[in-house]
Design an enzyme around this catalytic site. Structure first.
Site, PDB file in Angstrom:
ATOM      1  N   HIS A   1      22.808  37.488   0.254  1.00  0.00           N
ATOM      2  CA  HIS A   1      21.758  37.395  -0.088  1.00  0.00           C
ATOM      3  C   HIS A   1      21.113  38.404   1.074  1.00  0.00           C
ATOM      4  CE1 HIS A   1      22.110  34.492  -3.143  1.00  0.00           C
ATOM      5  NE2 HIS A   1      20.702  33.155  -1.780  1.00  0.00           N
TER       6      HIS A   1
ATOM      7  N   LYS B   1      10.199  27.705  -3.214  1.00  0.00           N
ATOM      8  CA  LYS B   1      10.182  27.282  -2.596  1.00  0.00           C
ATOM      9  C   LYS B   1      10.764  27.924  -0.353  1.00  0.00           C
ATOM     10  CE  LYS B   1      14.326  25.783  -4.404  1.00  0.00           C
ATOM     11  NZ  LYS B   1      15.836  25.290  -4.827  1.00  0.00           N
TER      12      LYS B   1
ATOM     13  N   ARG C   1      13.895  17.503   0.829  1.00  0.00           N
ATOM     14  CA  ARG C   1      13.446  18.973   2.059  1.00  0.00           C
ATOM     15  C   ARG C   1      11.643  18.777   1.867  1.00  0.00           C
ATOM     16  NH1 ARG C   1      16.412  23.914  -1.091  1.00  0.00           N
ATOM     17  NH2 ARG C   1      17.879  23.557  -0.082  1.00  0.00           N
TER      18      ARG C   1
ATOM     19  N   CYS D   1      19.003  29.039   1.119  1.00  0.00           N
ATOM     20  CA  CYS D   1      19.672  29.638   1.650  1.00  0.00           C
ATOM     21  C   CYS D   1      18.400  31.255   1.905  1.00  0.00           C
ATOM     22  CB  CYS D   1      20.791  30.166   0.932  1.00  0.00           C
ATOM     23  SG  CYS D   1      20.311  30.873  -0.994  1.00  0.00           S
TER      24      CYS D   1
ATOM     25  N   GLY E   1      24.970  32.239  -4.812  1.00  0.00           N
ATOM     26  CA  GLY E   1      23.890  30.910  -4.936  1.00  0.00           C
ATOM     27  C   GLY E   1      23.411  30.017  -6.281  1.00  0.00           C
TER      28      GLY E   1
HETATM   29  C1  2RA Z   1      20.363  30.420  -5.309  1.00  0.00           C
HETATM   30  N1  2RA Z   1      18.841  29.980  -3.493  1.00  0.00           N
HETATM   31  O1  2RA Z   1      20.550  31.489  -4.594  1.00  0.00           O
HETATM   32  C2  2RA Z   1      20.505  28.894  -4.454  1.00  0.00           C
HETATM   33  C3  2RA Z   1      21.358  28.297  -3.793  1.00  0.00           C
HETATM   34  N2  2RA Z   1      20.602  27.445  -3.506  1.00  0.00           N
HETATM   35  O2  2RA Z   1      20.352  30.571  -6.343  1.00  0.00           O
END
Ligand code: 2RA
Length: 339
Positions: free
Chosen positions: A247, A218, A99, A134, A165
């Site tokens: 989320h 991130k 990324r 995400c 996730g």
């Molecule tokens: C999480 N973002 O929710 C991570 C999954 N890729 O743990």
């Protein structure tokens, strides 16, 4: 004619969602390879009324593949992504492996499609396009339309992240733990090594020397890359909560130009891939369940930030399906841009 596809990590939560989204959106393909680890090789799966045999991922998996959708973890992407590129495939990688690479586009189609405009299908030259994390996708789907209007100078995000996730096993364990706790049994804690049901905890990603965990960094780094703005100030706190697959995120935005909440609400109502659920009278706002298995990101609690003078700040509450728009749908929308 339609591209040939490969799905890497087809048995995982995101891999399965790749297939659902491909089918839901009638994505055109001439052939599709179902690739997974040795453990799953040989198993059968039915997709669009056709039976497939899952093949073990190998260095030979990508000859003749036009688009390879990866969601099998960073180490698999690091090992097989370059091999697929050398075969001329366009890799859409859901892992975090590439990324932040300078020459790798990090794309949310509704936000920064121009970042991948130089990549063409069947150009003879393979390439890799990275799917953002995400929590980044879900946050920026709401924050970007406002940023484009009034330029965000600072963003503070608190996330409430679902089990999905951490994969299908985490979703299963959440359900198992909840049942065990209700039955008065000791909860099984294999995945997170602590009780998840009726609890919440700081995101399970490793904590770095600056005290932030990888998930938080991130959000900080990916936002700057996607907005192509290394000066925007971002900070985040990522929490794992006992929710299955969507989320939720509290987002505070500080702007360079004033932006009032009514204008913000109108902008968001017209933003692609976003729905506004903002009914103060009945206290009805986005919830993880309301967005689960849906394509759209829901935004509500749109209000002027009372800690800011004038209209230089807004607070929002955003929910999005982690497996769908947070991973599989975004990746397939990237693939659609190659057609
Ligand atoms: C999480 N973002 O929710 C991570 C999954 N890729 O743990």
């Amino acid at each position: 004619d339609a591209p040939s596809l490969a799905v890497v990590g087809v048995t995982g939560a995101v891999g399965q969602e790749f297939l659902s989204v491909l089918s839901d959106r009638s994505f055109p393909y001439s052939s599709i390879k179902m690739l997974a680890s040795k453990r799953s090789a040989g198993k059968r799966l039915t997709f669009e009324d056709k039976e497939y045999i899952i093949e073990e991922l190998s260095a030979d998996s990508f000859s003749g593949v036009d688009i390879a959708l990866f969601s099998a973890g960073g180490s698999i992407s690091k090992k097989f992504g370059p091999i697929a590129i050398d075969c001329g495939s366009i890799v859409v990688d859901n892992s975090s492996a590439f990324r932040m690479d300078e020459d790798v586009p990090l794309v949310i189609p509704e936000v920064n499609p121009e970042a991948m405009s130089h990549i063409k299908l069947r150009s003879g030259k393979g390439a890799l396009i990275a799917n953002p994390n995400c929590s980044t996708i879900i946050c920026l789907m709401a924050a970007t339309p406002l940023h484009q209007r009034a330029k965000v100078v600072r963003m503070v995000v608190s996330t409430y992240q679902a089990a999905s996730g951490a994969g299908a096993a985490a979703m299963e364990e959440l359900e198992q733990q909840t049942r065990e706790v209700l039955e008065g049994k000791r909860p099984t804690c294999e995945i997170f090594k602590q009780q998840y049901a009726f609890n919440l905890f700081s995101h399970n990603a490793p904590v770095l020397s600056n005290g932030y965990n990888e998930e938080e960094m991130k959000l900080v780094k990916e936002t700057r890359k996607i907005w192509n703005n290394m000066n925007v100030k971002v900070t985040a706190t990522c929490i794992r909560v006992p929710v299955m697959r969507a989320h939720a995120e509290s987002v505070n935005l500080q702007f360079e130009e004033p932006l009032d909440e009514d204008t913000a609400r109108t902008i968001l109502k017209n933003a692609p891939g976003v729905v506004v659920i903002d009914d103060r009278a009945s206290n009805r706002f986005p919830t993880p369940l309301a967005v689960s298995n849906k394509d759209e990101v829901a935004v509500g609690r749109i209000r002027q930030d009372v800690s800011q003078d004038g209209n230089y700040g807004l607070d929002l509450f955003v929910c999005g399906d982690q497996i769908r728009k947070g991973a599989a749908l975004n990746a397939i929308q990237i693939a659609e841009m190659l057609l």
